[in-house]
Motif scaffolding. Structure first.
Motif, PDB file in Angstrom:
ATOM      1  N   MET A   1      11.473  20.628  -5.020  1.00 38.60           N
ATOM      2  CA  MET A   1      10.354  20.810  -5.951  1.00 38.60           C
ATOM      3  C   MET A   1       9.302  21.688  -5.276  1.00 38.60           C
ATOM      4  SD  MET A   1       8.204  17.976  -8.112  1.00 38.60           S
ATOM      5  CE  MET A   1       7.698  16.993  -6.691  1.00 38.60           C
ATOM      6  N   ASP A   2       8.793  22.671  -6.005  1.00 38.23           N
ATOM      7  CA  ASP A   2       7.800  23.554  -5.406  1.00 38.23           C
ATOM      8  C   ASP A   2       6.426  22.884  -5.384  1.00 38.23           C
ATOM      9  OD1 ASP A   2       6.584  23.860  -7.936  1.00 38.23           O
ATOM     10  OD2 ASP A   2       7.715  25.688  -8.376  1.00 38.23           O
ATOM     11  N   TYR A   3       5.531  23.461  -4.598  1.00 43.82           N
ATOM     12  CA  TYR A   3       4.220  22.854  -4.366  1.00 43.82           C
ATOM     13  C   TYR A   3       3.425  22.695  -5.654  1.00 43.82           C
ATOM     14  CZ  TYR A   3      -0.473  22.045  -2.670  1.00 43.82           C
ATOM     15  OH  TYR A   3      -1.706  21.485  -2.448  1.00 43.82           O
ATOM     16  N   SER A   4       3.458  23.683  -6.526  1.00 45.01           N
ATOM     17  CA  SER A   4       2.644  23.642  -7.742  1.00 45.01           C
ATOM     18  C   SER A   4       3.017  22.455  -8.621  1.00 45.01           C
ATOM     19  CB  SER A   4       2.779  24.945  -8.528  1.00 45.01           C
ATOM     20  OG  SER A   4       4.124  25.170  -8.913  1.00 45.01           O
ATOM     21  N   LYS A   5       4.302  22.159  -8.677  1.00 46.69           N
ATOM     22  CA  LYS A   5       4.723  21.011  -9.492  1.00 46.69           C
ATOM     23  C   LYS A   5       4.321  19.701  -8.828  1.00 46.69           C
ATOM     24  CE  LYS A   5       8.374  21.283 -12.000  1.00 46.69           C
ATOM     25  NZ  LYS A   5       9.778  21.362 -12.510  1.00 46.69           N
ATOM     26  N   LEU A   6       4.463  19.635  -7.504  1.00 42.86           N
ATOM     27  CA  LEU A   6       4.038  18.439  -6.777  1.00 42.86           C
ATOM     28  C   LEU A   6       2.551  18.199  -6.993  1.00 42.86           C
ATOM     29  CD1 LEU A   6       4.632  16.164  -4.714  1.00 42.86           C
ATOM     30  CD2 LEU A   6       4.069  17.808  -2.910  1.00 42.86           C
ATOM     31  N   GLU A   7       1.759  19.253  -6.888  1.00 43.16           N
ATOM     32  CA  GLU A   7       0.316  19.138  -7.084  1.00 43.16           C
ATOM     33  C   GLU A   7      -0.019  18.703  -8.500  1.00 43.16           C
ATOM     34  OE1 GLU A   7      -3.164  21.948  -5.571  1.00 43.16           O
ATOM     35  OE2 GLU A   7      -2.296  22.702  -7.456  1.00 43.16           O
ATOM     36  N   TYR A   8       0.722  19.209  -9.464  1.00 45.53           N
ATOM     37  CA  TYR A   8       0.464  18.872 -10.871  1.00 45.53           C
ATOM     38  C   TYR A   8       0.675  17.383 -11.116  1.00 45.53           C
ATOM     39  CZ  TYR A   8       0.979  18.742 -15.959  1.00 45.53           C
ATOM     40  OH  TYR A   8       0.844  18.424 -17.286  1.00 45.53           O
ATOM     41  N   PHE A   9       1.751  16.839 -10.535  1.00 46.51           N
ATOM     42  CA  PHE A   9       2.089  15.445 -10.825  1.00 46.51           C
ATOM     43  C   PHE A   9       1.430  14.443  -9.875  1.00 46.51           C
ATOM     44  CE2 PHE A   9       5.524  17.497 -13.227  1.00 46.51           C
ATOM     45  CZ  PHE A   9       5.458  16.760 -14.411  1.00 46.51           C
ATOM     46  N   THR A  10       0.912  14.914  -8.750  1.00 52.51           N
ATOM     47  CA  THR A  10       0.201  13.996  -7.850  1.00 52.51           C
ATOM     48  C   THR A  10      -1.307  14.155  -7.970  1.00 52.51           C
ATOM     49  OG1 THR A  10       0.269  15.582  -6.010  1.00 52.51           O
ATOM     50  CG2 THR A  10       2.064  13.966  -6.146  1.00 52.51           C
ATOM     51  N   SER A  11      -1.753  15.275  -8.463  1.00 52.45           N
ATOM     52  CA  SER A  11      -3.146  15.659  -8.704  1.00 52.45           C
ATOM     53  C   SER A  11      -3.642  16.596  -7.608  1.00 52.45           C
ATOM     54  CB  SER A  11      -4.098  14.467  -8.825  1.00 52.45           C
ATOM     55  OG  SER A  11      -4.487  13.986  -7.563  1.00 52.45           O
ATOM     56  N   GLN A  12      -4.451  17.547  -8.015  1.00 52.35           N
ATOM     57  CA  GLN A  12      -5.008  18.528  -7.088  1.00 52.35           C
ATOM     58  C   GLN A  12      -5.915  17.877  -6.033  1.00 52.35           C
ATOM     59  OE1 GLN A  12      -8.328  19.816  -6.783  1.00 52.35           O
ATOM     60  NE2 GLN A  12      -7.706  21.335  -5.236  1.00 52.35           N
ATOM     61  N   GLN A  30       3.058  20.340   1.822  1.00 50.30           N
ATOM     62  CA  GLN A  30       4.120  19.564   1.193  1.00 50.30           C
ATOM     63  C   GLN A  30       4.914  18.786   2.241  1.00 50.30           C
ATOM     64  OE1 GLN A  30       6.651  21.775  -1.433  1.00 50.30           O
ATOM     65  NE2 GLN A  30       7.501  19.954  -2.370  1.00 50.30           N
ATOM     66  N   ARG A  31       5.153  19.405   3.389  1.00 49.76           N
ATOM     67  CA  ARG A  31       5.862  18.712   4.468  1.00 49.76           C
ATOM     68  C   ARG A  31       5.048  17.530   4.987  1.00 49.76           C
ATOM     69  NH1 ARG A  31       7.686  24.002   8.006  1.00 49.76           N
ATOM     70  NH2 ARG A  31       9.368  24.743   6.627  1.00 49.76           N
ATOM     71  N   LEU A  32       3.744  17.752   5.168  1.00 47.68           N
ATOM     72  CA  LEU A  32       2.877  16.682   5.649  1.00 47.68           C
ATOM     73  C   LEU A  32       2.820  15.537   4.649  1.00 47.68           C
ATOM     74  CD1 LEU A  32       0.915  15.538   7.711  1.00 47.68           C
ATOM     75  CD2 LEU A  32      -0.918  16.873   6.616  1.00 47.68           C
ATOM     76  N   TYR A  33       2.787  15.869   3.375  1.00 45.86           N
ATOM     77  CA  TYR A  33       2.773  14.832   2.342  1.00 45.86           C
ATOM     78  C   TYR A  33       4.030  13.968   2.439  1.00 45.86           C
ATOM     79  CZ  TYR A  33       2.204  12.663  -2.250  1.00 45.86           C
ATOM     80  OH  TYR A  33       2.049  11.754  -3.270  1.00 45.86           O
ATOM     81  N   LYS A  34       5.178  14.619   2.665  1.00 42.89           N
ATOM     82  CA  LYS A  34       6.436  13.883   2.802  1.00 42.89           C
ATOM     83  C   LYS A  34       6.421  12.989   4.035  1.00 42.89           C
ATOM     84  CE  LYS A  34       9.516  17.265   0.567  1.00 42.89           C
ATOM     85  NZ  LYS A  34      10.640  18.222   0.811  1.00 42.89           N
ATOM     86  N   ILE A  35       5.921  13.536   5.137  1.00 42.81           N
ATOM     87  CA  ILE A  35       5.880  12.754   6.371  1.00 42.81           C
ATOM     88  C   ILE A  35       4.970  11.544   6.217  1.00 42.81           C
ATOM     89  CG2 ILE A  35       5.129  12.792   8.787  1.00 42.81           C
ATOM     90  CD1 ILE A  35       6.064  15.760   8.804  1.00 42.81           C
TER      91      ILE A  35
END
Length: 226
Positions: A1-12, A30-35
């Motif tokens: 999943m690309d960053y823009s979609k992750l940001e959209y569904f988790t919130s900016q 995105q990597r840090l969020y996963k970690i």
């Protein structure tokens, strides 16, 4: 999943902290969020087992103090109704009443076991607060039979509250990889160490058992690849 979609569904706003911490690199954010999620995930068995072991240790001590295995129900009209608890709005008593309502709504029969299972971690840690502690003769301190003599109720309460606050962050999907705006897992490691310290104070075998599920360090080392 690309960053823009992750940001959209988790919130900016949620992702902004991760983005700022890695120099506005969306890939690294995105990597840090996963970690962060993986480190949080690694805490689940540790926190879960600690809560179960603490809860049951407390239950055993208070059951012995009142010579009543059903104290959690009967003491709703005992020490939990003491007038000195008016400032706290009878937190323990209300927690029991709420649990009983929940059990009845589910069609269940009220029992001590079911009421105990419904109680929050905060219910158990609050028994180390002075206003509750004195009403049960300090019975809960005996959960920690291996603690150093210099450790008193206040020390125990402070440690439990730190663990409880951290637990709530993990369970509510709040980041645990920051000190301020700097990526730092030292706080998470410190909580892990406090959990194991308190487990040893209860029973050394409990700490040994929980160590089997401690994968925290291996998850944190993934940060080196961000």
């Amino acid at each position: 999943m690309d960053y823009s979609k992750l940001e959209y569904f988790t919130s900016q706003p949620r992702m902004q902290r991760f983005l700022a911490a890695v120099g506005n690199s969306k890939t690294k954010a995105q990597r840090l969020y996963k970690i962060n999620l993986r480190v949080s995930q690694a805490f689940y068995p540790i926190l879960n087992l600690f809560e179960i072991f603490l809860r049951n240790s407390i239950n055993n001590q208070i059951s012995s103090h009142f010579a009543n295995p059903n104290w959690v129900i009967s003491e709703k009209h005992g020490f939990m109704s003491d007038n000195s608890l008016t400032p706290s709005q009878f937190y323990l008593k209300n927690s029991i009443t709420k649990a009983e309502r929940t059990i009845r709504r589910k069609g269940g029969t009220i029992s001590s076991g079911k009421v105990i299972a419904e109680q929050s971690f905060g219910f158990w840690t609050s028994l180390f607060e002075p206003h509750h502690y004195r009403l049960i003769g300090g019975a809960v301190i005996h959960c920690f039979s291996n603690k150093p003599n210099s450790i008193n109720r206040s020390h125990i309460s402070q440690k439990l509250n730190r663990i409880r606050e951290f637990r709530n962050r993990v369970y509510h999907n709040e980041p645990i990889c920051f000190t301020g705006n700097i990526v730092d897992f030292d706080g998470a490691k410190h909580i892990r160490d406090e959990v194991f310290e308190m487990l040893k104070w209860i029973d050394m075998d409990l700490a040994t058992y929980v160590e089997q599920f401690d994968a925290l360090d291996s998850k944190i080392t993934q940060f080196n690849n961000v």
